[in-house]
Design a protein around this motif. Structure first.
Motif, PDB file in Angstrom:
ATOM      1  N   LYS A 228     -43.150 -27.511   1.731  1.00 27.88           N
ATOM      2  CA  LYS A 228     -42.510 -28.616   1.744  1.00 27.88           C
ATOM      3  C   LYS A 228     -42.731 -29.530   3.166  1.00 27.88           C
ATOM      4  O   LYS A 228     -42.528 -30.642   2.694  1.00 27.88           O
ATOM      5  N   ASN A 231     -44.381 -32.709   4.257  1.00 32.20           N
ATOM      6  CA  ASN A 231     -44.097 -33.615   3.191  1.00 32.20           C
ATOM      7  C   ASN A 231     -43.377 -35.119   4.130  1.00 32.20           C
ATOM      8  O   ASN A 231     -43.152 -35.992   3.441  1.00 32.20           O
ATOM      9  N   HIS A 234     -43.912 -38.896   3.527  1.00 31.54           N
ATOM     10  CA  HIS A 234     -44.198 -39.264   2.536  1.00 31.54           C
ATOM     11  C   HIS A 234     -43.805 -40.137   1.074  1.00 31.54           C
ATOM     12  O   HIS A 234     -44.374 -39.944   0.645  1.00 31.54           O
ATOM     13  N   THR A 235     -42.532 -39.065   0.848  1.00 32.13           N
ATOM     14  CA  THR A 235     -41.661 -39.268  -0.039  1.00 32.13           C
ATOM     15  C   THR A 235     -41.789 -40.771  -0.886  1.00 32.13           C
ATOM     16  O   THR A 235     -42.700 -41.869  -1.209  1.00 32.13           O
ATOM     17  N   ASP A 312     -43.575 -39.295  -7.646  1.00 31.78           N
ATOM     18  CA  ASP A 312     -43.595 -38.503  -6.394  1.00 31.78           C
ATOM     19  C   ASP A 312     -43.358 -37.278  -7.105  1.00 31.78           C
ATOM     20  O   ASP A 312     -42.574 -36.697  -7.882  1.00 31.78           O
ATOM     21  N   LYS A 314     -43.178 -34.090  -5.567  1.00 33.39           N
ATOM     22  CA  LYS A 314     -41.762 -33.387  -4.948  1.00 33.39           C
ATOM     23  C   LYS A 314     -40.712 -33.627  -6.088  1.00 33.39           C
ATOM     24  O   LYS A 314     -39.604 -33.079  -6.143  1.00 33.39           O
TER      25      LYS A 314
END
Ligand code: ADP
Ligand code: ZN
Length: 350
Positions: A228, A231, A234-235, A312, A314
């Motif tokens: 993770k 990321n 990236h969120t 997203d 995530k």
């Protein structure tokens, strides 16, 4: 030059790449070999590919370039071409291009006849340092990034920095953002080198980034934990990118440009929530603004960007989880962020 052996496939660099490609083609009895390119890589990258490839290509399939074409409609055209050209389960698809070609081509290969072999030859810095490891294949859904796809590994990935000679500078700088990210999440020394040497597309740095990503994915292939960390930025970065893709009156941002903004915003969240020092925060902002000029984002646009966050990947059970930093070179995953802090982060960016 060397190769990076990941748990699932090998990434071969430069001279080794040519040998690996030709040996693999000889060793496998493919019924047909197809090469997928976009209009630009058709012009700029096919000549070098033909030089390195001893075998015969049955057909070149060309798609339109750019993120707006990374959609299922384009897959349909490629599936139809493969079918019309007599592709079968023993065919090989070689994806020669940036992330759009390798992500989409990988997805087409994974689904055509329930899956045929594919080889990725990334031709952008971004795809070399990012898409070359991890096996994520897929397309966007409307403006939402990478919503449709599968995880499956290519037979091999070939990284030849010579392809970068024709890549526009703006695309090089975009790819550099992912390299800076690698430094920020696990390796402060690498971050320091990159920020003092500036935009780098030399083979040593590419290799360093590929190794960082490969180590993380080897440890956590299913993205339950450390993976993770990749990321980071990236969120919010994806939400910013989607907003600009969707907006009629704003020019689109390149992926690296969007995540550069995302990394400044998320560094602010980290300063508030996970102990990133003010010194590190300001260093991060100063570094990114040096390579990625500030983009004006209005208050109205911020609320639209926030509404895109919900899609997203995530995001689970309605909570948006962020990857944040404790310090430069060390990231923590699964941090929940209160809504109002996101507005504050945009104010810090301004
Ligand atoms: P990314 O890897 O950033 O996701 P894309 O696949 O969208 O990138 O590629 C970015 C742009 O650069 C596209 O317009 C593509 O056609 C073009 N391109 C890719 N590789 C090269 C190259 N080696 N030389 C010139 N243009 C290239
Ligand atoms: Zn990215």
């Amino acid at each position: 030059m060397q190769s990076v052996i990941t748990t699932s496939h090998e990434v071969h660099f430069d001279a080794v790449a040519k040998e690996a490609l030709n040996q693999s083609i000889k060793a496998n009895t493919y019924s047909k070999i197809f090469v997928l390119v976009d209009q630009n890589t058709n012009t700029y990258c096919l000549p070098l590919f033909h030089k390195m490839f001893d075998g015969e290509v049955d057909a070149i399939i060309t798609i339109a370039p750019g993120e707006p074409n990374k959609h299922i409609e384009t897959c349909l055209k490629v599936w139809e071409s493969l079918s019309d050209l007599g592709g079968d389960r023993k065919s090989l698809l070689i994806n020669l291009g940036g992330g759009v070609v390798t992500d989409l081509g990988g997805f087409v290969a994974c689904t055509f006849k329930r899956g045929i072999d594919f080889i990725n030859i990334p031709t952008t810095l971004l795809a070399m340092v990012d898409a070359s490891v991890g096996g994520k294949n897929g397309v966007d859904l409307g403006p939402l990034k990478n919503q449709i796809g599968v995880i499956r590994q290519p037979k091999m990935v070939l990284v030849l920095p010579s392809f970068l000679k024709t890549l526009p500078e703006r695309e090089i700088i975009s790819g550099f953002a992912e390299m800076l990210k690698h430094g920020l999440i696990v390796d402060r020394e690498y971050w320091n080198t990159l920020r003092s040497n500036g935009v780098s597309k030399d083979v040593q740095s590419i290799l360093k980034s590929v190794n960082i990503k490969s180590d993380i994915i080897t440890e956590d292939p299913r993205e339950n934990g450390v993976r993770k960390k990749l990321n980071f930025g990236h969120t919010l970065g994806h939400a910013v990118e989607s907003f600009f893709l969707e907006s009629n009156n704003r020019d689109t941002l390149l992926h690296g440009e969007a995540i550069a903004i995302g990394m400044i915003l998320e560094a602010y969240l980290a300063h508030k929530l996970t102990g990133l020092s003010k010194l590190d925060l300001d260093e991060i902002k100063e570094t990114f603004l040096r390579f990625y000029p500030k983009v004006d984002i209005s208050t109205k646009e911020i609320s639209k960007i926030k509404s895109l966050l919900i899609h997203d990947k995530k995001n689970s059970h309605g909570n948006i989880n962020f990857v944040l930093l404790n310090e430069i070179g060390d990231a923590v995953v699964d941090i929940k962020v209160p809504d109002e802090l996101i507005d504050e982060a945009f104010t810090y960016y301004k």
